[in-house]
Design a protein around this motif. Structure first.
Motif, PDB file in Angstrom:
ATOM      1  N   THR A  52       0.847  -1.185   0.000  1.00 10.25           N
ATOM      2  CA  THR A  52       0.000   0.000   0.000  1.00 10.25           C
ATOM      3  C   THR A  52       0.889   1.242   0.000  1.00 10.25           C
ATOM      4  N   VAL A  53       0.630   2.139  -0.906  1.00 12.38           N
ATOM      5  CA  VAL A  53       1.363   3.400  -0.999  1.00 12.38           C
ATOM      6  C   VAL A  53       0.391   4.521  -0.655  1.00 12.38           C
ATOM      7  N   TYR A  54       0.902   5.559   0.016  1.00 15.09           N
ATOM      8  CA  TYR A  54       0.053   6.666   0.471  1.00 15.09           C
ATOM      9  C   TYR A  54       0.522   7.942  -0.201  1.00 15.09           C
ATOM     10  N   ALA A  55      -0.409   8.690  -0.781  1.00  8.78           N
ATOM     11  CA  ALA A  55      -0.042   9.865  -1.570  1.00  8.78           C
ATOM     12  C   ALA A  55      -0.981  11.027  -1.265  1.00  8.78           C
ATOM     13  N   TYR A  56      -0.483  12.230  -1.588  1.00  7.36           N
ATOM     14  CA  TYR A  56      -1.233  13.467  -1.401  1.00  7.36           C
ATOM     15  C   TYR A  56      -1.691  13.960  -2.756  1.00  7.36           C
ATOM     16  N   ALA A  57      -3.022  14.088  -2.912  1.00  8.05           N
ATOM     17  CA  ALA A  57      -3.591  14.518  -4.194  1.00  8.05           C
ATOM     18  C   ALA A  57      -4.636  15.592  -3.936  1.00  8.05           C
ATOM     19  N   PRO A  58      -4.212  16.856  -3.860  1.00  7.36           N
ATOM     20  CA  PRO A  58      -5.156  17.916  -3.494  1.00  7.36           C
ATOM     21  C   PRO A  58      -6.117  18.313  -4.607  1.00  7.36           C
ATOM     22  N   VAL A  59      -5.777  17.987  -5.875  1.00  5.75           N
ATOM     23  CA  VAL A  59      -6.614  18.391  -7.009  1.00  5.75           C
ATOM     24  C   VAL A  59      -6.807  17.189  -7.919  1.00  5.75           C
ATOM     25  N   PRO A  60      -7.853  17.197  -8.777  1.00  6.42           N
ATOM     26  CA  PRO A  60      -8.099  16.062  -9.685  1.00  6.42           C
ATOM     27  C   PRO A  60      -6.925  15.760 -10.607  1.00  6.42           C
ATOM     28  N   ASP A  61      -6.188  16.778 -11.044  1.00  7.91           N
ATOM     29  CA  ASP A  61      -5.050  16.533 -11.926  1.00  7.91           C
ATOM     30  C   ASP A  61      -4.012  15.643 -11.253  1.00  7.91           C
ATOM     31  N   ALA A  62      -3.818  15.830  -9.942  1.00  8.28           N
ATOM     32  CA  ALA A  62      -2.852  15.013  -9.213  1.00  8.28           C
ATOM     33  C   ALA A  62      -3.299  13.554  -9.175  1.00  8.28           C
ATOM     34  N   VAL A  63      -4.592  13.321  -9.048  1.00  6.09           N
ATOM     35  CA  VAL A  63      -5.120  11.957  -9.066  1.00  6.09           C
ATOM     36  C   VAL A  63      -4.860  11.309 -10.419  1.00  6.09           C
ATOM     37  N   GLN A  64      -5.136  12.040 -11.490  1.00  8.72           N
ATOM     38  CA  GLN A  64      -4.927  11.513 -12.837  1.00  8.72           C
ATOM     39  C   GLN A  64      -3.441  11.213 -13.081  1.00  8.72           C
ATOM     40  N   ARG A  65      -2.583  12.068 -12.569  1.00  9.95           N
ATOM     41  CA  ARG A  65      -1.146  11.856 -12.761  1.00  9.95           C
ATOM     42  C   ARG A  65      -0.685  10.575 -12.054  1.00  9.95           C
ATOM     43  N   LEU A  66      -1.176  10.355 -10.840  1.00 12.00           N
ATOM     44  CA  LEU A  66      -0.819   9.137 -10.116  1.00 12.00           C
ATOM     45  C   LEU A  66      -1.381   7.901 -10.821  1.00 12.00           C
ATOM     46  N   HIS A  67      -2.553   8.040 -11.400  1.00  9.96           N
ATOM     47  CA  HIS A  67      -3.151   6.915 -12.118  1.00  9.96           C
ATOM     48  C   HIS A  67      -2.288   6.524 -13.325  1.00  9.96           C
ATOM     49  N   ARG A  68      -1.716   7.522 -13.989  1.00  9.18           N
ATOM     50  CA  ARG A  68      -0.856   7.246 -15.142  1.00  9.18           C
ATOM     51  C   ARG A  68       0.485   6.663 -14.702  1.00  9.18           C
ATOM     52  N   GLU A  69       1.037   7.161 -13.590  1.00 11.92           N
ATOM     53  CA  GLU A  69       2.352   6.711 -13.144  1.00 11.92           C
ATOM     54  C   GLU A  69       2.306   5.321 -12.513  1.00 11.92           C
ATOM     55  N   TYR A  70       1.170   4.946 -11.946  1.00 16.39           N
ATOM     56  CA  TYR A  70       1.029   3.640 -11.306  1.00 16.39           C
ATOM     57  C   TYR A  70      -0.170   2.905 -11.927  1.00 16.39           C
ATOM     58  N   PRO A  71      -0.052   2.487 -13.186  1.00 15.15           N
ATOM     59  CA  PRO A  71      -1.216   1.919 -13.889  1.00 15.15           C
ATOM     60  C   PRO A  71      -1.699   0.603 -13.299  1.00 15.15           C
ATOM     61  N   GLY A  72      -0.841  -0.126 -12.598  1.00 10.97           N
ATOM     62  CA  GLY A  72      -1.267  -1.418 -12.070  1.00 10.97           C
ATOM     63  C   GLY A  72      -1.884  -1.357 -10.689  1.00 10.97           C
ATOM     64  N   ARG A  73      -1.977  -0.184 -10.093  1.00 10.14           N
ATOM     65  CA  ARG A  73      -2.483  -0.071  -8.724  1.00 10.14           C
ATOM     66  C   ARG A  73      -3.903   0.505  -8.710  1.00 10.14           C
TER      67      ARG A  73
END
Length: 800
Positions: free
Chosen positions: A761-782
């Motif tokens: 489990t990895v824990y991240a800070y995503a204050p805006v929707p763009d940050a969520v989308q960026r994490l989704h692209r960087e970690y496609p298998g999670r």
């Protein structure tokens, strides 16, 4: 000589003899004279210092501008409207920087107004408010116009000045004992159109316009404070109050002893000899009921009694760490220590910096050359890394704190006696300050451990002159240097100078036989310095550049411009910090009524015996460690005055010594009065009753309140409610748990990460929707889960 002359001579001789007996020879009268004189001097000093704490203020207004003169500075500001009145607002009577239950409005923002309003009418709260003279904090005095007319005082203590006409006007006032932010409001007709704020904690004075809705504009601000006089006076005022209450304790003990003596003499006409027989019979019957081993522990083996106390303390501290703290760090600094410990446990000095730093950057972490590491010296994290390898990092600091308590006991036995040493350990075990900091992941418990055993080894060396004691002292000094540098310098230099200076003749005589020990100790010290510089070099690229400096260049010791996150640090600000540290210390150290916390310390100097040199030694190090904090720009108050944690050995020993000093003084007074039979027993009983009353304040109010405050502790401000256990219990595989709350991420989630960011489990800070989308692209298998926190603190996890 004529008869009349003889009579006159006799009257003169008798008169002189009577005066001599009353004033000089009679201990009660002499004691009364001393007490009255001391009381008078302290009261005079108290009044003088209270007057010196006042901060003069002058406000000059024209229709379009204003000039504020305060702290030897001037702040000019524009006015969008012409004021018609000035309102000097009284502070909220329940809001203090630090309140009776250890909560605050200055740093942790844990103060609970509803709770304080609930207890405000209780005798205990009212007693403490009276003791601290709370109405004098941040109080406006002598508010008047330049023509000499004063304003109207409101029911809450605020003062309203009405301005006549639209021309220039000038108002003067004094701000007594500046503490919580003080406000002056400019009124234009029926609206508030401007505001002046004096904030010593956040280091500013500001003036600004306000719209009818409260929005601010045209803000002007300057650094505060520059002038040290009011804040030096405040620190001295606190110390004089401690001395006054110390004198009050002595007088109370004398009265209590007299009452006990009266009861003993009136109790069924029993004589002193009968009391002795009853006492002997009681002891004999008690001995029949108590096992022999327990009797030896109670009466002979102070080591055994101290061991029982220390183990009980360890169990309680461990319970706090595991149950109340959930085995997790809840302070930004602690999170950084634990994260660096995870890096060390993996066999590396630093981790690879994440590509998306905004999503994963935690508190006090340095990024340099693609590497990621904490800003702190390495020792605390190294010891925590041992706990991580053993899968019990929460065990490390409770264990080190317990060992430190045991070391304080051994110091007390070297300095004084088994009774004083055990009493010091008992006070430490019951101290909320010790308990809740020893259960954390902070560096202060580690520093306390190294400090205590450095002193213990050095004291042993100056008594027995064994080479390995000096080597151990050097080793512990290196440990302290690699934990907290300032403490290492102050304690190391001061203790070595005092102990070697007091044993200089013996040291000089043994110089030939001791030089190998000096060489070994010197080699250890220089080796420790080399390790310190090497760690800096490997982390920052420069031996003289610490990770702390790399993280924030203004984080350095001293006074001047460019220091700290306020932009500068002054001696006046240093006095503010010292005042804040002493204030919370008097609340949190023992949980006793405010000034009584330190009131026993002066009583340790009531007698002169073999332990006096150690009283001076403890007092010297206590003063130096406290005074040294004035040179640092931040008070660091979290879990009590944590920067003063290394003063704990001296506070505990001097308090214990003060209790026994009080008993010895009372015994001496009774014997001087001819009451020798029961003097010692009555003195011990009176001192014991006073101590029992003080301990009751902690056991029946402060400690239960602390247990409530730290239940499911998160470290977050009181305004943020969240169920941290929900986060600690949610560990989905191959997932990323997100939050858009900066506080929740840094205080709760970030320290749960693996430094490689490859955990299940990895824990991240995503204050805006763009940050969520960026994490989704960087970690496609999670799988991504967004944490949702309800107003009541309940947490749900929404799959993104």
């Amino acid at each position: 000589m004529q008869r009349s002359d003889v009579g006159e001579h006799r009257r003169e001789v008798v008169g002189k003899s009577l005066v001599s007996r009353l004033v000089i020879d009679r201990p009660p009268v002499r004691l009364a004279v001393y007490l009255i004189a001391a009381l008078a001097l302290l009261l005079l000093a108290q009044n003088a210092l209270l007057a010196l704490t006042a901060e003069p203020l002058r406000l000059a207004l024209t229709p379009k501008s204003g000039t504020l003169s305060i702290d030897g500075q001037q702040l000019a500001f524009p006015l969008s409207e012409t004021p018609t009145a000035i309102y000097f607002a009284a502070p909220d009577p329940l809001t203090r920087e630090f309140q009776i239950d250890g909560t605050d409005s200055a740093n942790n923002f844990s103060l609970d107004p509803d709770y304080l309003a609930h207890i405000a009418a209780t005798p205990y709260y009212r007693f403490q408010t009276w003791m601290r003279d709370s109405s004098s904090y941040s109080a406006w005095r002598d508010v008047r116009l330049s023509n000499g007319s004063s304003g109207s005082t409101q029911s809450d203590g605020s003062v309203l000045i009405t301005l006549a006409g639209a021309g220039a006007s000038s108002v003067s006032a004094t701000l007594l004992r500046p503490e919580t932010p003080s406000h002056v409001y400019l009124r234009c007709g029926g609206d508030t159109c401007g505001e002046i704020v004096v904030n010593r904690n956040d280091r500013y004075v500001l003036a600004r316009d306000l719209t009818p809705t409260g929005a601010a504009f045209n803000e002007q601000r300057m650094y505060f404070p520059e002038s040290a006089r009011p804040f030096v006076a405040e620190v001295l005022y606190l110390l004089v109050e401690v001395a006054l209450w110390s004198l009050g304790l002595l007088i109370l003990a004398l009265a209590l002893q007299g009452f006990l003596a009266l009861c003993a003499s009136l109790a069924k006409g029993v004589s002193v000899s009968s009391w002795r027989r009853l006492d002997t019979e009681f002891r004999r019957r008690l001995a029949r009921r108590i096992p022999g081993w327990l009797q030896r522990v109670m009466y002979d083996r102070w080591d055994g009694l101290a061991l029982v106390t220390v183990l009980a303390s360890f169990a309680y501290v461990l319970w706090v760490a595991v149950v109340e703290y959930q085995g997790q760090p809840h302070i930004l600094d602690a999170s950084a220590y634990l994260f660096q410990a995870k890096i060390f446990a993996s066999g590396r000095l630093s981790a690879s910096a994440p590509g998306d730093l905004n999503a994963f950057q935690g508190p006090f972490m340095v990024v340099k050359g693609g590497r990621w590491f904490a800003q702190y010296p390495p020792m605390t994290s190294l010891l925590l890394a041992v706990g991580i390898v053993l899968h019990a990092p929460w065990l490390v600091e409770p264990l080190l704190g317990t060992l430190a308590l045991w070391g304080i006991f051994r110091l007390g036995r070297y300095f004084y006696s088994g009774w004083v040493a055990w009493l010091a350990v008992l006070l430490g075990a019951l101290s909320p300050f010790y308990t809740y900091l020893a259960a954390s992941y902070m560096s202060h418990t580690v520093a306390l451990f190294f400090s205590v055993y450095f002193l213990l080894s050095l004291v042993r060396f100056t008594r027995e002159w064994r080479w390995y004691d000096l080597a151990l002292a050097a080793l512990f000094a290196v440990g302290l240097l690699l934990t907290r540098e300032l403490s290492a310098v102050v304690i190391g230099v001061a203790a070595t100078a005092y102990l070697f200076g007091s044993q200089w003749r013996t040291l000089r005589e043994r110089i030939v036989s001791l030089w190998p020990a000096g060489v070994v100790a010197g080699a250890i010290i220089f080796g420790g310095l080399a390790l310190y510089l090497l760690y800096n070099l490997l982390q920052t690229g420069g031996a003289l550049v610490s990770p702390r400096t790399l993280f924030f260049p203004g984080d350095r010791y001293g006074f001047g411009q460019g220091i700290g996150f306020y932009g500068q640090h002054t001696f006046a600000a240093g006095m503010v910090i010292l005042d804040q540290l002493l204030t919370i210390l008097m609340i949190d150290l023992y949980g006793w009524p405010f000034y009584l916390t330190l009131a026993l310390l002066p009583l340790s100097f009531l007698r002169r015996d073999a332990g006096t040199r150690w009283d001076i030694f403890c007092a010297l190090l206590l003063v130096l460690l406290c005074g040294a904090q004035a040179g640092y720009f931040y008070h660091g108050i979290y879990l009590g005055p944590r920067y003063l944690f290394e003063t704990l050995p001296f506070l505990l020993l001097l308090t214990a010594r003060g209790i026994t000093g009080l008993a010895a003084t009372l015994t001496g007074i009774m014997r001087a009065l001819g009451q020798k039979g029961m003097s010692r027993r009555l003195a011990v009983a009176a001192s014991g009753l006073l101590l029992a009353g003080l301990l009751a304040c902690n056991l029946f109010y402060y400690s239960p309140r602390q247990a409530h405050l730290y239940q499911d502790y998160t470290g977050l401000p009181a305004t943020i409610t969240v169920d941290a256990r929900a986060f600690y219990g949610f560990h989905p595989q191959n997932a990323i748990v997100l939050t858009n709350n900066w506080y929740i991420y840094n205080y709760i989630l970030w320290p749960l990460n693996d430094p490689t960011l490859r955990g299940a489990t990895v824990y991240a800070y995503a204050p805006v929707p763009d940050a969520v989308q960026r994490l989704h692209r960087e970690y496609p298998g999670r799988v991504l889960y967004m944490a949702q926190v309800a107003p009541d603190g309940a947490v749900t996890f929404l799959r993104v």
